[in-house]
Design a protein around this motif. Structure first.
Motif: not given
Length: 230
Positions: A171-183
């Motif tokens: 879950x933290x990995x997916x959350x960090x990816x979202x913070x970097x990818x999604x504006x």
């Protein structure tokens, strides 16, 4: 319950993290209340229960037993509440849900907004952490038995591992990816909110002007039809 909204990356990440969190909460809840940890015994086994050998009773210290049960109970209660939150964000939350809150405008004017994935991360991470403490205490108390024969571990133990790995690693990995990818959606949300709030005012002003115009037109027609007096 509304239909799934997976049109943009924000909604897709929200749904993915909700599913991950729900799976982790189910694994933790199952692990806490089932006895299949070691030799068909679980976290709630008493010391005076019969055992094939005395290693189980020797490994259960009073302090460690109480601590692991406290952490297990906390993780279970948090898993219940977090699981409900995951269901809400997965199946009931849409991009239009924010319109139904009365304090939405004050939040947006302050430069803030409700981010579902952030709320999920804040609630799910402690759930996994408390269960990890209980799981670690259990493993530490029975490390000798586990090293002697790892096949003595049951399904509850391994599903518990799956649960805290999902909540504390995946879950933290997916959350960090979202913070970097999604504006950041806050600027667009503020512009859309301004349109939402101005729309009723514009409609009311338009209806008021049309009503005044119609009344004026009727008055002119009546004045023209009135015969002139010599």
């Amino acid at each position: 319950m509304k239909g799934l909204e997976l049109e943009d990356s924000t909604s897709r990440f929200r749904f993915a993290q909700s599913c991950l969190g729900l799976a982790g909460c189910l694994c933790i809840s199952y692990a806490v209340w089932t006895p299949h940890w070691l030799d068909e015994r679980g976290l709630w086994a008493n010391r005076n229960e019969s055992s094939p050998d005395d290693s189980w009773a020797e490994g259960q210290g009073i302090e460690g037993l109480g601590a692991q049960r406290v952490f297990a109970a906390l993780s279970f209660l948090m898993a219940l509440s977090s699981g409900v939150l995951c269901l809400v964000f997965a199946f009931c939350w849409t991009s239009r849900t924010v319109r139904s809150y009365s304090n939405t405008r004050s939040l947006l004017m302050a430069g803030q907004a409700l981010y579902p994935t952030t709320l999920l991360f804040i609630t799910l991470a402690p759930t996994g952490f408390f269960f990890l403490l209980s799981w670690a205490l259990f493993t530490n108390q029975h490390i000798a038995e586990i090293q002697d024969d790892i096949t003595r571990l049951g399904s509850s133990y391994w599903l518990g591992v799956v649960g805290w790995v999902l909540l504390l690693a995946v879950l933290p990995v997916v959350f960090l990816v979202e913070q970097c990818v999604v504006p950041d959606v806050l600027p667009e949300l503020m512009r859309a909110a301004e349109r939402w709030w101005k729309a009723p005012e514009v409609a009311y002003a338009r209806s008021l002007s049309e009503s005044c115009y119609n009344k004026g037109a009727k008055f002119d027609n009546r004045f023209k039809r009135q015969p002139s007096v010599p």
